[in-house]
Enzyme design. Structure first.
Site, PDB file in Angstrom:
ATOM      1  CE  LYS A  31      26.051 -31.402  86.556  1.00 52.93           C
ATOM      2  NZ  LYS A  31      26.419 -29.994  86.320  1.00 52.93           N
ATOM      3  CB  ILE A  75      37.013 -32.086  90.588  1.00 52.23           C
ATOM      4  CG1 ILE A  75      36.918 -32.482  89.100  1.00 52.23           C
ATOM      5  CG2 ILE A  75      37.991 -30.924  90.779  1.00 52.23           C
ATOM      6  CD1 ILE A  75      38.217 -32.856  88.417  1.00 52.23           C
ATOM      7  CB  THR A 121      34.401 -29.812  94.617  1.00 48.66           C
ATOM      8  OG1 THR A 121      33.608 -30.957  94.236  1.00 48.66           O
ATOM      9  CG2 THR A 121      35.158 -29.325  93.399  1.00 48.66           C
ATOM     10  CE1 TYR A 133      25.538 -33.580  89.604  1.00 49.07           C
ATOM     11  CE2 TYR A 133      26.652 -35.519  88.733  1.00 49.07           C
ATOM     12  CZ  TYR A 133      26.668 -34.189  89.082  1.00 49.07           C
ATOM     13  OH  TYR A 133      27.818 -33.441  88.908  1.00 49.07           O
ATOM     14  CG  ASN A 193      30.935 -24.656  87.864  1.00 45.26           C
ATOM     15  OD1 ASN A 193      31.322 -25.786  87.566  1.00 45.26           O
ATOM     16  ND2 ASN A 193      31.002 -24.167  89.090  1.00 45.26           N
TER      17      ASN A 193
HETATM   18  P1  ADP Z   1      31.676 -27.966  91.383  1.00 43.12           P
HETATM   19  O1  ADP Z   1      32.707 -26.947  91.686  1.00 43.12           O
HETATM   20  O2  ADP Z   1      32.199 -29.329  91.022  1.00 43.12           O
HETATM   21  O3  ADP Z   1      30.726 -27.439  90.354  1.00 43.12           O
HETATM   22  P2  ADP Z   1      30.401 -27.302  93.903  1.00 43.12           P
HETATM   23  O4  ADP Z   1      29.320 -28.002  94.674  1.00 43.12           O
HETATM   24  O5  ADP Z   1      31.576 -26.856  94.650  1.00 43.12           O
HETATM   25  O6  ADP Z   1      30.829 -28.269  92.713  1.00 43.12           O
HETATM   26  O7  ADP Z   1      29.793 -26.064  93.127  1.00 43.12           O
HETATM   27  C1  ADP Z   1      28.495 -25.949  92.695  1.00 43.12           C
HETATM   28  C2  ADP Z   1      28.134 -24.501  92.830  1.00 43.12           C
HETATM   29  O8  ADP Z   1      26.833 -24.217  92.343  1.00 43.12           O
HETATM   30  C3  ADP Z   1      28.137 -24.052  94.281  1.00 43.12           C
HETATM   31  O9  ADP Z   1      28.869 -22.848  94.363  1.00 43.12           O
HETATM   32  C4  ADP Z   1      26.688 -23.814  94.581  1.00 43.12           C
HETATM   33  O10 ADP Z   1      26.488 -22.835  95.561  1.00 43.12           O
HETATM   34  C5  ADP Z   1      26.181 -23.354  93.239  1.00 43.12           C
HETATM   35  N1  ADP Z   1      24.728 -23.471  93.143  1.00 43.12           N
HETATM   36  C6  ADP Z   1      23.961 -24.499  93.521  1.00 43.12           C
HETATM   37  N2  ADP Z   1      22.668 -24.248  93.286  1.00 43.12           N
HETATM   38  C7  ADP Z   1      22.601 -23.012  92.720  1.00 43.12           C
HETATM   39  C8  ADP Z   1      21.554 -22.182  92.224  1.00 43.12           C
HETATM   40  N3  ADP Z   1      20.268 -22.563  92.257  1.00 43.12           N
HETATM   41  N4  ADP Z   1      21.867 -20.971  91.716  1.00 43.12           N
HETATM   42  C9  ADP Z   1      23.148 -20.570  91.679  1.00 43.12           C
HETATM   43  N5  ADP Z   1      24.178 -21.295  92.117  1.00 43.12           N
HETATM   44  C10 ADP Z   1      23.921 -22.509  92.637  1.00 43.12           C
END
Ligand code: ADP
Length: 252
Positions: free
Chosen positions: A161, A190, A192, A157, A91
């Site tokens: 996706k 959503i 977030t 993006y 995710n």
């Molecule tokens: P959603 O819950 O809709 O996926 P968020 O932005 O809240 O959107 O969550 C995306 C998550 O992915 C965040 O927790 C972010 O820290 C994590 N993330 C982003 N880049 C990386 C990465 N390179 N490695 C691991 N986690 C990551």
């Protein structure tokens, strides 16, 4: 309370926020041991605390999903500490908006590295483990802005996706014969941090959603998490290579 995931070990990337954290809490409430992964140790720890406060079992592993080494270590650590890996919810993701002509290559490369290569690397290492250990279930987070609709200023993006949707479906066909069931979710907006535009207030977002979505509101974290749990559960046993849109009718 139903407990569809008792005895299951669930690995969730991006588990320190948003849909990842909501999924982590929901899996833990249904009996799973949850390993949350991501870059930010503090937010991962917070997810673990929230789960433990409810009497659930959780663990945090810091990892960057765009690093093959990190992802390999994540799978190994999960199995060593918790005795297996049965379900993976890939995710982690980043969003970058703006005119394509103004996007620099480094931003493009980072977005593709996290959103697409991150899912590839995650599945690569998870599949290798699951194949040798009786199978498993994988759910990947795509987006309704990928394969299902397109908006201006979100091309990178969307491309990343749409590729997650395609990769998930191809992997699903490839792996189901090995007992690994793979699906994707394609959320719309959503509740977030990602759904807030830079500088936008939650009230302004509420107004924007009234106009933008047929349902007239943003989706809740619970509505996203419950879809993930269903796809991961035995109830969805015949559902393979599906890309489940959760978007309030935006792409209906
Ligand atoms: P959603 O819950 O809709 O996926 P968020 O932005 O809240 O959107 O969550 C995306 C998550 O992915 C965040 O927790 C972010 O820290 C994590 N993330 C982003 N880049 C990386 C990465 N390179 N490695 C691991 N986690 C990551």
């Amino acid at each position: 309370m139903t407990a569809r995931f008792t005895g299951k070990v669930v690995l969730i990337s991006g588990g320190g926020s948003g849909i990842g954290r909501a999924g982590a809490l929901a899996f833990a409430r249904e009996g799973a041991t949850v390993v949350v992964a991501g870059r930010n140790a503090d937010s991962l720890r917070k997810t673990v605390e929230l789960i433990e406060a409810e009497g659930g079992r959780a663990d945090a592993v810091t990892a960057d999903v765009s690093s093959s080494q990190d992802v390999a270590r994540l799978v190994t650590t999960t199995v060593e500490r918790h005795g297996g890996l049965h379900i993976a919810f890939n995710n982690a993701g980043v969003l970058e908006a703006g005119p394509l002509a103004d996007m620099d290559e480094a931003a493009w490369d980072h977005l593709i590295a996290v959103n697409l290569t991150g899912v590839f690397l995650s599945m690569k290492h998870q599949i290798a483990h699951m194949r040798a250990n009786g199978g498993g279930v994988i759910v990947n987070t795509a987006s309704n802005l990928g394969a299902h609709m397109r908006l201006p200023f979100l091309g990178a993006y969307a491309a990343s996706k749409a590729a997650v949707s395609a990769l998930s479906r191809a992997a699903a066909r490839e792996c189901i014969g090995q007992g690994i069931r793979i699906n994707a979710i394609s959320p719309g907006p959503i509740d977030t941090a990602m759904s807030l535009r830079p500088g936008e207030s939650e009230d302004a977002r509420t107004e924007r959603m009234k106009e933008a979505l047929p349902i007239g509101r943003i989706g809740t974290l619970a509505e996203a998490a419950s879809a993930v749990l269903w796809l991961a559960s035995p109830e969805a046993g015949f559902t393979v290579g599906h890309d489940l849109v959760i978007d309030g009718g935006a792409t209906a």
